[in-house]
Design a protein around this motif. Sequence first.
Motif, PDB file in Angstrom:
ATOM      1  N   TYR A  15      -9.594  13.323   0.569  1.00 26.72           N
ATOM      2  CA  TYR A  15     -10.030  12.476   1.668  1.00 26.72           C
ATOM      3  C   TYR A  15      -9.918  13.252   2.974  1.00 26.72           C
ATOM      4  O   TYR A  15      -8.822  13.659   3.362  1.00 26.72           O
ATOM      5  N   GLU A  16     -11.033  13.416   3.666  1.00 30.22           N
ATOM      6  CA  GLU A  16     -11.000  13.921   5.028  1.00 30.22           C
ATOM      7  C   GLU A  16     -11.037  12.724   5.976  1.00 30.22           C
ATOM      8  O   GLU A  16     -11.356  11.605   5.554  1.00 30.22           O
ATOM      9  N   PRO A  17     -10.694  12.894   7.254  1.00 27.74           N
ATOM     10  CA  PRO A  17     -10.712  11.752   8.174  1.00 27.74           C
ATOM     11  C   PRO A  17     -12.050  11.007   8.113  1.00 27.74           C
ATOM     12  O   PRO A  17     -13.119  11.618   8.135  1.00 27.74           O
ATOM     13  N   GLY A  18     -11.959   9.691   8.021  1.00 29.34           N
ATOM     14  CA  GLY A  18     -13.141   8.845   7.918  1.00 29.34           C
ATOM     15  C   GLY A  18     -13.501   8.479   6.499  1.00 29.34           C
ATOM     16  O   GLY A  18     -14.211   7.488   6.274  1.00 29.34           O
ATOM     17  N   ALA A  19     -13.040   9.243   5.514  1.00 35.75           N
ATOM     18  CA  ALA A  19     -13.352   8.937   4.121  1.00 35.75           C
ATOM     19  C   ALA A  19     -12.621   7.671   3.692  1.00 35.75           C
ATOM     20  O   ALA A  19     -11.504   7.388   4.142  1.00 35.75           O
ATOM     21  N   ARG A  20     -13.239   6.928   2.815  1.00 28.25           N
ATOM     22  CA  ARG A  20     -12.677   5.670   2.347  1.00 28.25           C
ATOM     23  C   ARG A  20     -13.081   5.455   0.898  1.00 28.25           C
ATOM     24  O   ARG A  20     -13.946   6.172   0.368  1.00 28.25           O
ATOM     25  N   LEU A  21     -12.484   4.459   0.277  1.00 26.25           N
ATOM     26  CA  LEU A  21     -12.859   4.093  -1.083  1.00 26.25           C
ATOM     27  C   LEU A  21     -12.972   2.578  -1.137  1.00 26.25           C
ATOM     28  O   LEU A  21     -12.009   1.862  -0.863  1.00 26.25           O
TER      29      LEU A  21
END
Length: 216
Positions: free
Chosen positions: A125-131
């Motif tokens: 996960y990089e900043p801004g990534a979500r699930l």
Amino acid sequence: MTPRDADLFGGLPRTESERIREGVVLLPGFARDPALVAAVRAVQDAAPPRRMTTPGGLAMSVAMTSCGAVGWITDRRGYRYSPIDPETGRPWPAMPAVLRELAVAAAARAGFTAFDSDSCLVNLYEPGARLALHQDRNERDSLQPIVSVSLGLPATFLLGGDTRTAPTRAIGLSHGDVIVFGGPARFAFHGIRPIRAGIHPVLGACRINLTFRRAL
């Protein structure tokens, strides 16, 4: 763990467990062994993380790879496990012993003494990534739990119910925290809120999630 390791990894390990609800246990600081990071980096070197495509044609915001007997993949044909990495055409890297042993120990601490993982998803996960909220349903044996390890930047884990519209509980996760869920919560919907920007002293500007399953 040396004093220097303790500083880098955010203090001394905490090993007390917290039962979130039936079938869900949080193990704060359970996975702070520096050897884990080295093992993950070796897996990523052998099978670099990549942003896969969902069956609907959307690129996931989380980059993924795997290790173990099979890896989880998604493309236009659907979600599934495969013994072959489609990027390299080779088997996935073997699961490092330190990772497998961590998963077995965490599951046992949560009360799942028969667990033995054959697949580990490595999610970057990089900043801004979500699930988005989802269920883990591709595994053959639903009696086995999921063991989820959080490394690097903090995250907010969303734990829901058996339907997508059920209320969710937000659980803050720090480096080394482990969540185990199984039994009546095995098919609980769950997800991750967008990762906030930051720098972790060991992993830098990212979060890594290790998700251990018994897939076969």
